[in-house]
Each structure stands twice: as C-alpha cells, then as structure tokens.
Design an enzyme around this catalytic site. Structure first.
Site, PDB file in Angstrom:
ATOM      1  CG  ASP A  52     -14.612  -5.037   7.075  1.00  0.00           C
ATOM      2  OD1 ASP A  52     -14.924  -5.636   8.120  1.00  0.00           O
ATOM      3  OD2 ASP A  52     -14.921  -5.475   5.943  1.00  0.00           O
ATOM      4  CG  HIS A  80      -3.794  -6.086   4.777  1.00  0.00           C
ATOM      5  ND1 HIS A  80      -2.863  -6.943   5.318  1.00  0.00           N
ATOM      6  CD2 HIS A  80      -4.947  -6.320   5.459  1.00  0.00           C
ATOM      7  CE1 HIS A  80      -3.426  -7.672   6.268  1.00  0.00           C
ATOM      8  NE2 HIS A  80      -4.689  -7.302   6.380  1.00  0.00           N
TER       9      HIS A  80
END
EC number: 3.6.1.66
Length: 209
Positions: free
Chosen positions: A74, A192
């Site tokens: 997520d 990320h």
C-alpha cells in the site's frame, strides 16, 4: 521472528504497474508470483487509516483466498503543504477510471487554493507478507523529493510530478531499473518500494541458486 519465503507467492494487487515492479523485484530470488487480478480475486475494502493497515488487509485477504503466502503493497504520495494528502487516498483521488492526470491536476489546484509555495513531498510504501496461518511481517520505505510540472510518461500514478532529491529527472522520466532497481552489493535502491523491498528481502528472501 521472520520467516523465509520460498516457492510461490500471491501478489495482492490489481494494478498492472505495481505488479510489474514487484515481479522484477522478486525475480532474483526465484519466487513464482501470481496476482490477485490474474486470479480474479475481489479487491477487499481498504478501511485502514495507515498504509500498513491497508497493506495488511490486502495481504491477509489474498492469503486466505489462495492458501499461499501473500505479498501486498500500500503506497501513496504525501504532500507536506496538503497536510500529507492525498496519502492513503492517493488511488481514490484518481477515481474509478484511474485518471491520474486529473489527480495530479487536483494536487496543484489544492496547493494554489491554499497559496502554498512549498512543494516538498514524499512517497511511502508499506509492504506486508501474510501467511495463511495469520502470521504477518511489515516493511516500510520512503523517498523524499519535490513536486514539479509533469514530465515523462514512464512509471505510473503520480510519477511524472515527483522529482526525488538528488536527481534532475522525475520518476516519470526514469526507466524501471533506474526507479526501483536494487544495487544488491550496496543494498541501495531509489524508490520507496525498492527501499521497503530491500528490508523485506534481508528478512525473508534468499537469492536463487
């Protein structure tokens, strides 16, 4: 204590861009991956208030449905001057048609409405591995940078407006390997998702022989 992941894993995503990145990251470890989208699994309702909670919801649902260890991400874009928005709602800002051009325009419209000159932002990725018996493991990564006018058509989502610190090009102008490729000798990655995956790999994966 971390568990070693081998064999086959379900990737809890219906997003083709995320699926491609995850498969490339898993490739050096000899892990066979099948996605929730390919299996026709429904997307669970993401009721969490943090990236980690929503990743766990997706991973657990896929593990329960497939009987396999499941891997879920997520992630989203957090804009400082918008109090961290769109954050966990990054995909929802694009609407049901996944109109990220509109979502990027909305970000700049919100910044203009607030009279905010600050353009600092960061991407967050929460990766969760879930096993059918309920065991889960969480790994998180962040990359900081600033928002710029949209450039490039590579990547997906908000990539064209995000320029990571120390770089002249946006994620949308970088190749897949430049964005999320991992230098395993240095244990370094840019995105990320790559940074979260490095921590996951150290805990749960071994290179394919």
């Amino acid at each position: 204590m971390s568990r070693r992941l081998t064999g086959k894993v379900a990737i809890a995503t219906h997003n083709a861009g995320k699926l491609a990145e995850m498969r490339e990251l898993l490739a050096p470890f000899g892990i066979e991956a099948v996605s929730a989208g390919e299996l026709g699994l429904p997307e669970p309702e993401e009721t969490g208030t943090m990236f980690a909670e929503n990743a766990a919801i997706k991973a657990k649902a896929a593990a329960d449905a497939t009987g396999l260890p499941a891997f879920a991400d997520d992630s989203g874009l957090c804009v400082d001057a918008l109090d961290g928005a769109p954050g966990i709602f990054s995909a929802r800002w694009a609407g049901p048609t996944k109109d990220f051009t509109g979502a990027m325009a909305r970000i700049f419209a919100e910044l203009d409405r607030r009279g905010a000159a600050e353009r600092r932002a960061h991407f967050v990725s929460a990766l969760v591995l879930a096993w059918p018996d309920g065991h889960t493991e969480l790994f998180e990564g962040r990359v900081f940078g600033e928002l710029v006018a949209a450039r490039g058509s590579a990547g997906f989502g908000y990539d064209p407006i995000f320029r990571p610190d120390g770089h002249e090009r946006t994620f949308g102008e970088m190749t897949a390997d430049e964005k999320h490729g991992v230098d395993w000798q240095k244990g370094a990655g840019l995105s990320h998702r790559a940074r979260a995956f490095i921590d996951l790999s150290r805990a749960c994966l071994a290179p394919a022989s």
